[in-house]
Design a protein around this motif. Structure first.
Motif, short mmCIF file in Angstrom:
data_model
loop_
_atom_site.label_atom_id
_atom_site.label_comp_id
_atom_site.label_asym_id
_atom_site.label_seq_id
_atom_site.Cartn_x
_atom_site.Cartn_y
_atom_site.Cartn_z
N SER A 1 1.20 -1.09 -0.11
CA SER A 1 -0.20 0.21 0.27
C SER A 1 0.77 1.03 -0.24
O SER A 1 2.31 0.98 1.10
N GLU A 2 0.96 2.29 -1.02
CA GLU A 2 1.07 3.62 -1.32
C GLU A 2 1.12 4.75 0.01
O GLU A 2 1.89 5.30 0.23
N SER A 3 -0.35 4.63 0.59
CA SER A 3 -0.61 5.59 1.24
C SER A 3 -0.50 4.93 3.16
O SER A 3 -1.28 5.07 4.01
N ARG B 1 -1.63 10.03 10.60
CA ARG B 1 -1.50 10.10 11.99
C ARG B 1 -1.82 9.19 12.49
O ARG B 1 -0.83 8.76 13.81
N THR B 2 -3.62 9.07 12.41
CA THR B 2 -3.60 7.95 13.78
C THR B 2 -3.63 6.40 13.62
O THR B 2 -3.17 6.01 14.60
N ALA B 3 -3.04 6.32 12.53
CA ALA B 3 -2.44 4.88 12.45
C ALA B 3 -1.08 4.83 12.39
O ALA B 3 -1.16 3.40 13.37
#
Length: 74
Positions: A41-43, A48-50
């Protein structure tokens, strides 16, 4: 009879390393899983939370694994 009792008592006094091995395997599986998701996954990790949650779980697993081996060795 006394010899059997002493052997049984010595076995009871030893601490089991099972917790360390279980936590180590969970930590390793977590690291491999995060690595695989990160490569696909590029994203991944841009929120920030993840990323904070992933870091928190990783630190918790590392600390638990280290604490378990310190407990077993002492």
């Amino acid at each position: 009879m006394v010899n059997a009792f002493l052997v049984l008592a010595a076995e009871e006094a030893e601490k089991s390393e099972t917790l360390f091995f279980v936590l180590g395997c969970v930590f390793a599986a977590w690291a491999v899983g995060i690595g695989l998701v990160g490569m696909r996954s590029e994203s991944f990790g841009k929120e920030r939370t993840a990323s904070t949650a992933i870091i928190g779980v990783s630190v918790l697993l590392a600390a638990a694994t280290m604490a378990s081996i310190v407990y077993v060795l002492n």
